[in-house]
Motif scaffolding. Sequence first.
Motif, PDB file in Angstrom:
ATOM      1  N   GLN A  66       0.819  -1.208   0.000  1.00 19.51           N
ATOM      2  CA  GLN A  66       0.000   0.000   0.000  1.00 19.51           C
ATOM      3  C   GLN A  66       0.851   1.255   0.000  1.00 19.51           C
ATOM      4  OE1 GLN A  66      -3.457  -0.117  -0.363  1.00 19.51           O
ATOM      5  NE2 GLN A  66      -2.999   2.026  -0.886  1.00 19.51           N
ATOM      6  N   GLU A  67       1.986   1.214   0.696  1.00 20.92           N
ATOM      7  CA  GLU A  67       2.875   2.374   0.711  1.00 20.92           C
ATOM      8  C   GLU A  67       3.442   2.638  -0.678  1.00 20.92           C
ATOM      9  OE1 GLU A  67       4.376   5.664   1.676  1.00 20.92           O
ATOM     10  OE2 GLU A  67       3.294   4.538   3.220  1.00 20.92           O
ATOM     11  N   ALA A  68       3.776   1.571  -1.403  1.00 21.09           N
ATOM     12  CA  ALA A  68       4.283   1.734  -2.766  1.00 21.09           C
ATOM     13  C   ALA A  68       3.212   2.318  -3.676  1.00 21.09           C
ATOM     14  CB  ALA A  68       4.755   0.388  -3.306  1.00 21.09           C
ATOM     15  N   ILE A  69       1.987   1.828  -3.544  1.00 18.54           N
ATOM     16  CA  ILE A  69       0.871   2.344  -4.337  1.00 18.54           C
ATOM     17  C   ILE A  69       0.626   3.820  -4.024  1.00 18.54           C
ATOM     18  CG2 ILE A  69      -1.638   2.196  -4.636  1.00 18.54           C
ATOM     19  CD1 ILE A  69      -1.311  -0.877  -4.253  1.00 18.54           C
ATOM     20  N   ASN A  70       0.639   4.156  -2.736  1.00 16.82           N
ATOM     21  CA  ASN A  70       0.429   5.556  -2.330  1.00 16.82           C
ATOM     22  C   ASN A  70       1.513   6.470  -2.884  1.00 16.82           C
ATOM     23  OD1 ASN A  70      -1.759   4.644  -0.876  1.00 16.82           O
ATOM     24  ND2 ASN A  70      -0.728   4.733   1.119  1.00 16.82           N
ATOM     25  N   TYR A  71       2.746   5.981  -2.851  1.00 17.67           N
ATOM     26  CA  TYR A  71       3.878   6.773  -3.355  1.00 17.67           C
ATOM     27  C   TYR A  71       3.687   7.115  -4.834  1.00 17.67           C
ATOM     28  CZ  TYR A  71       8.695   7.740  -4.892  1.00 17.67           C
ATOM     29  OH  TYR A  71       9.815   8.304  -5.443  1.00 17.67           O
ATOM     30  N   MET A  72       3.303   6.139  -5.627  1.00 14.70           N
ATOM     31  CA  MET A  72       3.119   6.376  -7.054  1.00 14.70           C
ATOM     32  C   MET A  72       1.922   7.288  -7.319  1.00 14.70           C
ATOM     33  SD  MET A  72       5.594   4.926  -8.673  1.00 14.70           S
ATOM     34  CE  MET A  72       4.927   5.053 -10.339  1.00 14.70           C
ATOM     35  N   GLN A  73       0.871   7.135  -6.544  1.00 18.72           N
ATOM     36  CA  GLN A  73      -0.308   7.996  -6.720  1.00 18.72           C
ATOM     37  C   GLN A  73      -0.007   9.438  -6.336  1.00 18.72           C
ATOM     38  OE1 GLN A  73      -3.067   5.845  -4.220  1.00 18.72           O
ATOM     39  NE2 GLN A  73      -4.098   4.892  -5.967  1.00 18.72           N
ATOM     40  N   THR A  74       0.686   9.610  -5.224  1.00 15.63           N
ATOM     41  CA  THR A  74       0.931  10.949  -4.691  1.00 15.63           C
ATOM     42  C   THR A  74       1.973  11.716  -5.510  1.00 15.63           C
ATOM     43  OG1 THR A  74       0.403  10.196  -2.457  1.00 15.63           O
ATOM     44  CG2 THR A  74       1.640  12.254  -2.658  1.00 15.63           C
ATOM     45  N   LYS A  75       3.094  11.084  -5.768  1.00 11.83           N
ATOM     46  CA  LYS A  75       4.194  11.800  -6.435  1.00 11.83           C
ATOM     47  C   LYS A  75       4.066  11.819  -7.949  1.00 11.83           C
ATOM     48  CE  LYS A  75       9.188  12.364  -6.544  1.00 11.83           C
ATOM     49  NZ  LYS A  75      10.500  12.009  -5.944  1.00 11.83           N
ATOM     50  N   TYR A  76       3.507  10.753  -8.537  1.00 12.18           N
ATOM     51  CA  TYR A  76       3.513  10.638  -9.995  1.00 12.18           C
ATOM     52  C   TYR A  76       2.115  10.590 -10.622  1.00 12.18           C
ATOM     53  CZ  TYR A  76       8.425   9.664  -9.156  1.00 12.18           C
ATOM     54  OH  TYR A  76       9.744   9.747  -8.747  1.00 12.18           O
ATOM     55  N   LYS A  77       1.084  10.786  -9.806  1.00 12.24           N
ATOM     56  CA  LYS A  77      -0.302  10.827 -10.318  1.00 12.24           C
ATOM     57  C   LYS A  77      -0.638   9.576 -11.133  1.00 12.24           C
ATOM     58  CE  LYS A  77      -0.524  15.133  -8.818  1.00 12.24           C
ATOM     59  NZ  LYS A  77       0.847  15.288  -8.319  1.00 12.24           N
ATOM     60  N   THR A  78      -0.109   8.446 -10.703  1.00 14.99           N
ATOM     61  CA  THR A  78      -0.250   7.214 -11.473  1.00 14.99           C
ATOM     62  C   THR A  78      -0.722   6.063 -10.586  1.00 14.99           C
ATOM     63  OG1 THR A  78       1.554   7.903 -12.955  1.00 14.99           O
ATOM     64  CG2 THR A  78       0.978   5.563 -12.947  1.00 14.99           C
ATOM     65  N   ASP A  79      -1.764   5.378 -11.015  1.00 13.88           N
ATOM     66  CA  ASP A  79      -2.236   4.188 -10.317  1.00 13.88           C
ATOM     67  C   ASP A  79      -1.447   2.975 -10.799  1.00 13.88           C
ATOM     68  OD1 ASP A  79      -4.211   5.556  -8.891  1.00 13.88           O
ATOM     69  OD2 ASP A  79      -5.651   5.353 -10.540  1.00 13.88           O
ATOM     70  N   VAL A  80      -1.032   2.154  -9.864  1.00 17.35           N
ATOM     71  CA  VAL A  80      -0.238   0.976 -10.207  1.00 17.35           C
ATOM     72  C   VAL A  80      -0.779  -0.249  -9.485  1.00 17.35           C
ATOM     73  CG1 VAL A  80       1.875   2.302 -10.622  1.00 17.35           C
ATOM     74  CG2 VAL A  80       1.419   1.371  -8.325  1.00 17.35           C
ATOM     75  N   LYS A  81      -0.401  -1.411  -9.989  1.00 18.11           N
ATOM     76  CA  LYS A  81      -0.625  -2.653  -9.272  1.00 18.11           C
ATOM     77  C   LYS A  81       0.735  -3.196  -8.858  1.00 18.11           C
ATOM     78  CE  LYS A  81      -0.546  -5.779 -13.285  1.00 18.11           C
ATOM     79  NZ  LYS A  81      -1.254  -6.858 -14.009  1.00 18.11           N
ATOM     80  N   VAL A  82       0.759  -3.980  -7.785  1.00 16.48           N
ATOM     81  CA  VAL A  82       2.002  -4.556  -7.289  1.00 16.48           C
ATOM     82  C   VAL A  82       2.205  -5.940  -7.904  1.00 16.48           C
ATOM     83  CG1 VAL A  82       3.220  -5.407  -5.253  1.00 16.48           C
ATOM     84  CG2 VAL A  82       1.935  -3.263  -5.132  1.00 16.48           C
ATOM     85  N   ASN A  83       3.340  -6.126  -8.553  1.00 17.89           N
ATOM     86  CA  ASN A  83       3.662  -7.421  -9.166  1.00 17.89           C
ATOM     87  C   ASN A  83       4.543  -8.295  -8.283  1.00 17.89           C
ATOM     88  OD1 ASN A  83       2.224  -6.805 -11.463  1.00 17.89           O
ATOM     89  ND2 ASN A  83       4.005  -6.086 -12.609  1.00 17.89           N
ATOM     90  N   ASN A  84       5.357  -7.669  -7.417  1.00 17.13           N
ATOM     91  CA  ASN A  84       6.285  -8.448  -6.603  1.00 17.13           C
ATOM     92  C   ASN A  84       6.786  -7.595  -5.444  1.00 17.13           C
ATOM     93  OD1 ASN A  84       7.742 -10.678  -5.864  1.00 17.13           O
ATOM     94  ND2 ASN A  84       9.254 -10.548  -7.502  1.00 17.13           N
ATOM     95  N   VAL A  85       6.954  -8.215  -4.295  1.00 24.28           N
ATOM     96  CA  VAL A  85       7.571  -7.573  -3.133  1.00 24.28           C
ATOM     97  C   VAL A  85       8.790  -8.402  -2.778  1.00 24.28           C
ATOM     98  CG1 VAL A  85       7.297  -6.880  -0.724  1.00 24.28           C
ATOM     99  CG2 VAL A  85       5.348  -6.723  -2.292  1.00 24.28           C
ATOM    100  N   VAL A  86       9.977  -7.818  -2.930  1.00 21.54           N
ATOM    101  CA  VAL A  86      11.217  -8.560  -2.768  1.00 21.54           C
ATOM    102  C   VAL A  86      11.982  -8.024  -1.555  1.00 21.54           C
ATOM    103  CG1 VAL A  86      13.277  -9.419  -3.947  1.00 21.54           C
ATOM    104  CG2 VAL A  86      11.286  -8.695  -5.292  1.00 21.54           C
ATOM    105  N   PRO A  87      12.205  -8.844  -0.539  1.00 24.74           N
ATOM    106  CA  PRO A  87      12.973  -8.387   0.619  1.00 24.74           C
ATOM    107  C   PRO A  87      14.340  -7.856   0.212  1.00 24.74           C
ATOM    108  CG  PRO A  87      11.924 -10.485   1.087  1.00 24.74           C
ATOM    109  CD  PRO A  87      11.755 -10.241  -0.385  1.00 24.74           C
TER     110      PRO A  87
END
Length: 290
Positions: A66-87
């Motif tokens: 959710q933090e990654a999605i929020n970052y892209m929405q807030t800074k880049y005005k872009t909606d994204v889906k998450v494909n992978n979360v890599v430690p």
Amino acid sequence: MKKIILSLFAAVFLLSGCFNMNEKTEQEKVQKGTTPVQDYVGQGYSFVDGNKSAERVKKHEEEIKQEAINYMQTKYKTDVKVNNVVPARNGAVVIVESEAPIQFTTSVIVKFLLNKKDEIGSGTSDEGTVEQAIVGGLYAKAYVEEFKHLNEFTEELAQKYDLLGYTEEALSKTSPSGYQWKYYFVTVWHDDYLSPYEAYLANPNISAEELRILFNKVDPESKHISIPMAFFSKEDKVPKQKLADKIAEEVKREEGIPKGSYMVTLYKNFIVNRVGLPDGENVEVEDIIK
């Protein structure tokens, strides 16, 4: 162009890490191994010290997404889906994909707060990474018919010369390289195309026609657009240079594909699991100007 590509590959290798050779867990065996390109779907893909944060990342995975999605929405005005979360070291690298109004794949970094074991910080990204991905997506939108033809053309080349490309799953999970397809990707420094980029931030639904005008105004010959092509042998050996030369000649002759500087690279049939890339041994032809 080769310098740009090498810098992208180097960034991935720097983020990826080596593991203790004395520890032989199944996961580490996969990370150290290789896989034929047609079977590679992201197995073993990893980053430096990811094994040390894997448990915490799993526990907080939904928050990290959710933090990654929020970052892209807030800074880049872009909606994204998450494909992978890599430690990764003290956090995670989140591979995200935008499908509309433009298509690209990129990465967001979400770290755990120092001295706060169960709290995550705000999303961030390496300088220029997301911006470059966006510009590549904008270029593909501006020249949608040309890229459709490029997809068809590269597929024909692969079939004609019995070659392979990346799987769709591998690209979505391990290749945050902007606008891409299984046989190529678009690479560009975003500051060469600030007007299309800024126009997108002002209006994410900017039309293809408007984008084409802006790209033509900034760079009518698309001199700063690079489109590296990558094909893989069906055998565990690097193809002959003459095959790369032959494909390059076909690229030079082909009409109706996007303008830019092309590069043809042929690899043998395997991917290094932990980085999602070939080992670098190849034959190639550079600087094919369209």
